[in-house]
Design a protein around this motif. Sequence first.
Motif, mmCIF file in Angstrom:
data_model
loop_
_atom_site.group_PDB
_atom_site.id
_atom_site.type_symbol
_atom_site.label_atom_id
_atom_site.label_comp_id
_atom_site.label_asym_id
_atom_site.label_seq_id
_atom_site.Cartn_x
_atom_site.Cartn_y
_atom_site.Cartn_z
ATOM 1 N N PRO A 126 0.769 -1.239 -0.014
ATOM 2 C CA PRO A 126 0.088 0.034 -0.143
ATOM 3 C C PRO A 126 0.740 1.323 0.079
ATOM 4 C CG PRO A 126 -0.892 -1.399 1.335
ATOM 5 C CD PRO A 126 0.336 -1.987 1.231
ATOM 6 N N ARG A 127 2.162 1.127 0.046
ATOM 7 C CA ARG A 127 2.979 2.452 0.132
ATOM 8 C C ARG A 127 2.929 2.899 -1.319
ATOM 9 N NH1 ARG A 127 7.935 1.285 4.049
ATOM 10 N NH2 ARG A 127 6.741 0.618 6.050
ATOM 11 N N ASP A 128 2.651 2.071 -2.471
ATOM 12 C CA ASP A 128 2.298 2.626 -3.706
ATOM 13 C C ASP A 128 1.186 3.344 -3.901
ATOM 14 O OD1 ASP A 128 1.975 2.612 -6.548
ATOM 15 O OD2 ASP A 128 2.405 0.810 -7.008
ATOM 16 N N PRO A 129 1.235 4.584 -4.230
ATOM 17 C CA PRO A 129 0.259 5.440 -4.190
ATOM 18 C C PRO A 129 -0.811 5.339 -5.390
ATOM 19 C CG PRO A 129 2.233 6.721 -4.954
ATOM 20 C CD PRO A 129 2.590 5.442 -4.399
ATOM 21 N N ASN A 130 -0.282 4.344 -6.255
ATOM 22 C CA ASN A 130 -0.887 4.008 -7.680
ATOM 23 C C ASN A 130 -1.396 2.731 -7.528
ATOM 24 O OD1 ASN A 130 -0.892 6.752 -8.970
ATOM 25 N ND2 ASN A 130 1.435 6.151 -9.489
ATOM 26 N N ALA B 39 -8.219 -3.848 -2.630
ATOM 27 C CA ALA B 39 -9.447 -4.855 -2.099
ATOM 28 C C ALA B 39 -9.002 -6.075 -1.804
ATOM 29 C CB ALA B 39 -10.593 -4.858 -3.262
ATOM 30 N N LYS B 40 -8.047 -6.772 -2.382
ATOM 31 C CA LYS B 40 -7.582 -8.077 -2.032
ATOM 32 C C LYS B 40 -6.708 -8.175 -0.735
ATOM 33 C CE LYS B 40 -4.371 -11.735 -3.772
ATOM 34 N NZ LYS B 40 -3.696 -12.073 -4.978
ATOM 35 N N LEU B 41 -5.789 -7.024 -0.560
ATOM 36 C CA LEU B 41 -5.161 -6.614 0.390
ATOM 37 C C LEU B 41 -6.158 -6.464 1.826
ATOM 38 C CD1 LEU B 41 -2.098 -4.706 -0.697
ATOM 39 C CD2 LEU B 41 -2.064 -6.958 -0.065
ATOM 40 N N ALA B 42 -7.146 -5.680 1.566
ATOM 41 C CA ALA B 42 -8.251 -5.357 2.527
ATOM 42 C C ALA B 42 -8.757 -6.779 3.114
ATOM 43 C CB ALA B 42 -9.193 -4.478 2.146
ATOM 44 N N ALA B 43 -8.769 -7.709 2.392
ATOM 45 C CA ALA B 43 -9.199 -9.110 2.639
ATOM 46 C C ALA B 43 -8.102 -10.162 3.182
ATOM 47 C CB ALA B 43 -10.161 -9.780 1.565
ATOM 48 N N VAL C 274 -3.483 -1.242 4.397
ATOM 49 C CA VAL C 274 -4.148 -0.816 3.103
ATOM 50 C C VAL C 274 -5.499 0.187 3.616
ATOM 51 C CG1 VAL C 274 -5.648 -2.722 2.997
ATOM 52 C CG2 VAL C 274 -4.615 -1.634 0.800
ATOM 53 N N ALA C 275 -5.944 0.116 4.818
ATOM 54 C CA ALA C 275 -7.021 0.683 5.264
ATOM 55 C C ALA C 275 -6.923 2.252 4.810
ATOM 56 C CB ALA C 275 -7.291 0.794 6.730
ATOM 57 N N PRO C 276 -5.910 3.036 5.058
ATOM 58 C CA PRO C 276 -6.028 4.374 4.525
ATOM 59 C C PRO C 276 -5.632 4.868 3.088
ATOM 60 C CG PRO C 276 -4.044 4.060 5.771
ATOM 61 C CD PRO C 276 -4.804 2.636 5.748
ATOM 62 N N HIS C 277 -5.599 3.695 2.379
ATOM 63 C CA HIS C 277 -5.143 3.804 0.870
ATOM 64 C C HIS C 277 -6.496 4.604 0.058
ATOM 65 C CE1 HIS C 277 -3.429 3.333 -3.018
ATOM 66 N NE2 HIS C 277 -2.208 3.079 -2.498
ATOM 67 N N ARG C 278 -5.954 5.541 -0.823
ATOM 68 C CA ARG C 278 -6.876 6.215 -1.471
ATOM 69 C C ARG C 278 -7.474 5.337 -2.650
ATOM 70 N NH1 ARG C 278 -2.726 9.976 -5.063
ATOM 71 N NH2 ARG C 278 -1.958 8.328 -6.206
ATOM 72 N N ASN C 279 -6.844 4.363 -2.992
ATOM 73 C CA ASN C 279 -7.493 3.604 -3.907
ATOM 74 C C ASN C 279 -8.499 2.233 -3.665
ATOM 75 O OD1 ASN C 279 -6.725 5.095 -5.870
ATOM 76 N ND2 ASN C 279 -4.660 4.092 -6.489
ATOM 77 N N LEU C 280 -8.381 2.368 -2.014
ATOM 78 C CA LEU C 280 -9.212 1.035 -1.755
ATOM 79 C C LEU C 280 -10.753 1.389 -2.035
ATOM 80 C CD1 LEU C 280 -9.063 -1.346 0.167
ATOM 81 C CD2 LEU C 280 -9.418 0.120 2.114
ATOM 82 N N PRO C 281 -11.234 0.446 -2.679
ATOM 83 C CA PRO C 281 -12.774 0.510 -2.641
ATOM 84 C C PRO C 281 -13.461 0.736 -1.661
ATOM 85 C CG PRO C 281 -11.767 -1.202 -4.081
ATOM 86 C CD PRO C 281 -10.768 -0.915 -3.123
ATOM 87 N N LEU C 282 -14.640 1.655 -1.546
ATOM 88 C CA LEU C 282 -15.490 2.142 -0.531
ATOM 89 C C LEU C 282 -15.938 0.959 0.190
ATOM 90 C CD1 LEU C 282 -16.554 4.024 1.416
ATOM 91 C CD2 LEU C 282 -18.481 4.166 -0.275
ATOM 92 N N GLN C 283 -16.335 -0.271 -0.489
ATOM 93 C CA GLN C 283 -16.785 -1.229 0.158
ATOM 94 C C GLN C 283 -16.010 -1.906 1.016
ATOM 95 O OE1 GLN C 283 -20.479 -0.283 0.019
ATOM 96 N NE2 GLN C 283 -20.402 -2.534 0.310
ATOM 97 N N SER C 284 -14.909 -2.189 0.354
ATOM 98 C CA SER C 284 -13.472 -2.774 1.325
ATOM 99 C C SER C 284 -13.385 -1.886 2.452
ATOM 100 C CB SER C 284 -12.442 -3.003 0.385
ATOM 101 O OG SER C 284 -12.688 -3.856 -0.651
ATOM 102 N N LEU C 285 -13.267 -0.654 2.549
ATOM 103 C CA LEU C 285 -12.894 0.516 3.556
ATOM 104 C C LEU C 285 -13.962 -0.060 4.443
ATOM 105 C CD1 LEU C 285 -11.436 2.773 4.813
ATOM 106 C CD2 LEU C 285 -12.646 4.082 3.496
ATOM 107 N N ALA D 154 -9.049 2.095 9.612
ATOM 108 C CA ALA D 154 -10.268 2.266 8.540
ATOM 109 C C ALA D 154 -11.053 3.437 9.043
ATOM 110 C CB ALA D 154 -11.313 1.290 8.607
ATOM 111 N N GLY D 155 -11.357 3.882 10.330
ATOM 112 C CA GLY D 155 -12.235 4.813 10.765
ATOM 113 C C GLY D 155 -11.588 6.239 10.692
ATOM 114 N N ALA D 156 -10.045 6.156 10.855
ATOM 115 C CA ALA D 156 -9.204 7.436 10.458
ATOM 116 C C ALA D 156 -8.940 7.802 8.936
ATOM 117 C CB ALA D 156 -8.003 7.086 11.403
ATOM 118 N N SER D 157 -9.305 6.730 8.043
ATOM 119 C CA SER D 157 -8.945 7.025 6.876
ATOM 120 C C SER D 157 -9.428 8.331 6.199
ATOM 121 C CB SER D 157 -9.617 5.895 5.858
ATOM 122 O OG SER D 157 -9.370 6.306 4.563
#
Length: 88
Positions: free
Chosen positions: A17-21, A28-32, A42-53, A68-71
């Motif tokens: 998740p340190r990769d901004p892109n 989503a895979k990392l969130a699972a 991965v919780a605060p990543h900008r590209n994490l789909p909302l459902q995963s967050l 996740a709550g602090a994202s």
Amino acid sequence: MRRFATDPEPRLRSFAPRDPNLPPELAAKLAADPEDRVRRAVAPHRNLPLQSLLGLLADPSEHVAEAAGASPFLPCEHMESLLNRAGL
């Protein structure tokens, strides 16, 4: 860093998740991921789909749920709901 997303070592997967892109599909895979350190990373990543967050808000690991709550990408209505449930 993205290349670490599929590494067998959780410590290395948590670097992806340190990769901004990072692609949303990989986020989503990392969130699972079975390892909480990976989900937390991965919780605060900008590209994490909302459902995963949103799913991470109910994570069994308190650290993951807090991340996740602090994202900064958690929509305001969800932030307000969290604050209301906490009585704040």
